[in-house]
Design an enzyme around this catalytic site. Sequence first.
Site, mmCIF file in Angstrom:
data_model
loop_
_atom_site.group_PDB
_atom_site.id
_atom_site.type_symbol
_atom_site.label_atom_id
_atom_site.label_comp_id
_atom_site.label_asym_id
_atom_site.label_seq_id
_atom_site.Cartn_x
_atom_site.Cartn_y
_atom_site.Cartn_z
ATOM 1 N N SER A 47 0.869 -1.188 0.000
ATOM 2 C CA SER A 47 0.000 0.000 0.000
ATOM 3 C C SER A 47 0.900 1.230 0.000
ATOM 4 C CB SER A 47 -0.846 0.010 1.277
ATOM 5 O OG SER A 47 -1.454 1.273 1.470
ATOM 6 N N TYR A 89 -2.983 -1.425 10.484
ATOM 7 C CA TYR A 89 -2.856 -1.538 9.029
ATOM 8 C C TYR A 89 -1.538 -0.927 8.566
ATOM 9 C CZ TYR A 89 -4.175 -1.172 4.066
ATOM 10 O OH TYR A 89 -4.216 -1.276 2.690
HETATM 11 P P1 NAD Z 1 -11.064 -6.563 -0.504
HETATM 12 O O1 NAD Z 1 -11.649 -6.423 0.844
HETATM 13 O O2 NAD Z 1 -11.944 -6.694 -1.676
HETATM 14 O O3 NAD Z 1 -10.017 -7.758 -0.563
HETATM 15 C C1 NAD Z 1 -9.418 -8.361 0.545
HETATM 16 C C2 NAD Z 1 -9.599 -9.854 0.400
HETATM 17 O O4 NAD Z 1 -8.872 -10.531 1.444
HETATM 18 C C3 NAD Z 1 -11.064 -10.277 0.542
HETATM 19 O O5 NAD Z 1 -11.394 -11.125 -0.524
HETATM 20 C C4 NAD Z 1 -11.097 -11.025 1.873
HETATM 21 O O6 NAD Z 1 -12.060 -12.047 1.916
HETATM 22 C C5 NAD Z 1 -9.687 -11.589 1.912
HETATM 23 N N1 NAD Z 1 -9.279 -11.983 3.250
HETATM 24 C C6 NAD Z 1 -9.451 -11.294 4.407
HETATM 25 N N2 NAD Z 1 -8.961 -11.998 5.433
HETATM 26 C C7 NAD Z 1 -8.465 -13.141 4.929
HETATM 27 C C8 NAD Z 1 -7.836 -14.272 5.486
HETATM 28 N N3 NAD Z 1 -7.617 -14.352 6.812
HETATM 29 N N4 NAD Z 1 -7.458 -15.285 4.673
HETATM 30 C C9 NAD Z 1 -7.671 -15.217 3.333
HETATM 31 N N5 NAD Z 1 -8.277 -14.165 2.745
HETATM 32 C C10 NAD Z 1 -8.665 -13.146 3.532
HETATM 33 O O7 NAD Z 1 -10.127 -5.269 -0.695
HETATM 34 P P2 NAD Z 1 -8.926 -4.965 -1.713
HETATM 35 O O8 NAD Z 1 -8.870 -3.504 -1.824
HETATM 36 O O9 NAD Z 1 -9.047 -5.777 -2.948
HETATM 37 O O10 NAD Z 1 -7.654 -5.434 -0.862
HETATM 38 C C11 NAD Z 1 -6.678 -6.326 -1.337
HETATM 39 C C12 NAD Z 1 -5.312 -5.895 -0.844
HETATM 40 O O11 NAD Z 1 -5.004 -4.621 -1.418
HETATM 41 C C13 NAD Z 1 -5.201 -5.719 0.666
HETATM 42 O O12 NAD Z 1 -3.987 -6.271 1.126
HETATM 43 C C14 NAD Z 1 -5.189 -4.211 0.834
HETATM 44 O O13 NAD Z 1 -4.479 -3.805 1.973
HETATM 45 C C15 NAD Z 1 -4.474 -3.789 -0.446
HETATM 46 N N6 NAD Z 1 -4.705 -2.386 -0.787
HETATM 47 C C16 NAD Z 1 -5.942 -1.938 -1.148
HETATM 48 C C17 NAD Z 1 -6.119 -0.606 -1.469
HETATM 49 C C18 NAD Z 1 -7.452 -0.034 -1.872
HETATM 50 O O14 NAD Z 1 -7.593 1.193 -1.924
HETATM 51 N N7 NAD Z 1 -8.445 -0.849 -2.187
HETATM 52 C C19 NAD Z 1 -5.037 0.282 -1.389
HETATM 53 C C20 NAD Z 1 -3.793 -0.201 -1.005
HETATM 54 C C21 NAD Z 1 -3.640 -1.536 -0.701
#
Ligand code: NAD
Length: 266
Positions: A147, A160
């Site tokens: 991130s 986080y």
């Molecule tokens: P999201 O909530 O759609 O995806 C997260 C996924 O992780 C979900 O499918 C959830 O079911 C899964 N998950 C949660 N706990 C889990 C576990 N214990 N075991 C297996 N799976 C698990 O959100 P996203 O935005 O797609 O996030 C994905 C990654 O991207 C994360 O690591 C997040 O920190 C990172 N990220 C997202 C953003 C953003 O703005 N969306 C920005 C920077 C980083």
Amino acid sequence: MLRLQGKNALITGASSGIGQAIAVRFAQEGANVAINYRSGAAQAEETRALVTKARGGTPGREILVQADVSQESDVTRMFEEVIGAFGSLDVLVNNAGIQKPTPSHEIPVEDFDRILAVNLRGPFLCSREAIRHFLPRGGGVIINNSSVHEIIPKPKYLSYSISKGGMENLTKSLALEYAGSGIRVNAVGPGAVVTPINKAWIDNPQARMDVESHIPMSRAARPEEIASVFAFLASNESSYITGQTIFACGGLTLYPEFRVAWSSGE
Ligand code: NAD
């Protein structure tokens, strides 16, 4: 482009958001894809259908594999299932992640531990299993979903931002330790992306405008714009890159407050 043809990839937390977009993109590039999910089998099935469709008839397989990445026994079982199904693994994507806003002085220790367990312990456990498999085969690729908060503080999201800060060193330390063994370890650092983790603002036009006003490129990213960076890092096109985080953030890491020279008297 079929840059991942014949490669076997495991993507954690792949039944929604960025993980789902990575699964789709990897399939479009010819990879066999293991879609990890923790719960919600119906949503995982939907993702599998999307991935099958994205292949557009090109050869390849997709499988679903349930596991909580924070649990050691789940992770070892997941790797057995994936390697059993595909025969081997070439690419691990540590994508699963969670967050929860709380003023730092009010964070229950259970929440702190849970966020670190999913966001940091999980990538450690999965990377360890992947490296054990990669070493005798002469190499492999690990890509972490980090991130901008790897380097930018995030008040009220202490666990986080600690987890993503730790991910920087997970990426660099593993990259250095295994650079001579054919294993590349990199990370992608997204800014604001339109996914379920951001449900607080994506469907609220005023809140979204507020968020986007802070981004130099004036908009949040589509998950596909992040997935394409993962595809590059998974492919041989990035064969000489290891230990790096590529920020795909619309300029968020550029100190946006300095767009105007406010500190030099002009
Ligand atoms: P999201 O909530 O759609 O995806 C997260 C996924 O992780 C979900 O499918 C959830 O079911 C899964 N998950 C949660 N706990 C889990 C576990 N214990 N075991 C297996 N799976 C698990 O959100 P996203 O935005 O797609 O996030 C994905 C990654 O991207 C994360 O690591 C997040 O920190 C990172 N990220 C997202 C953003 C953003 O703005 N969306 C920005 C920077 C980083």
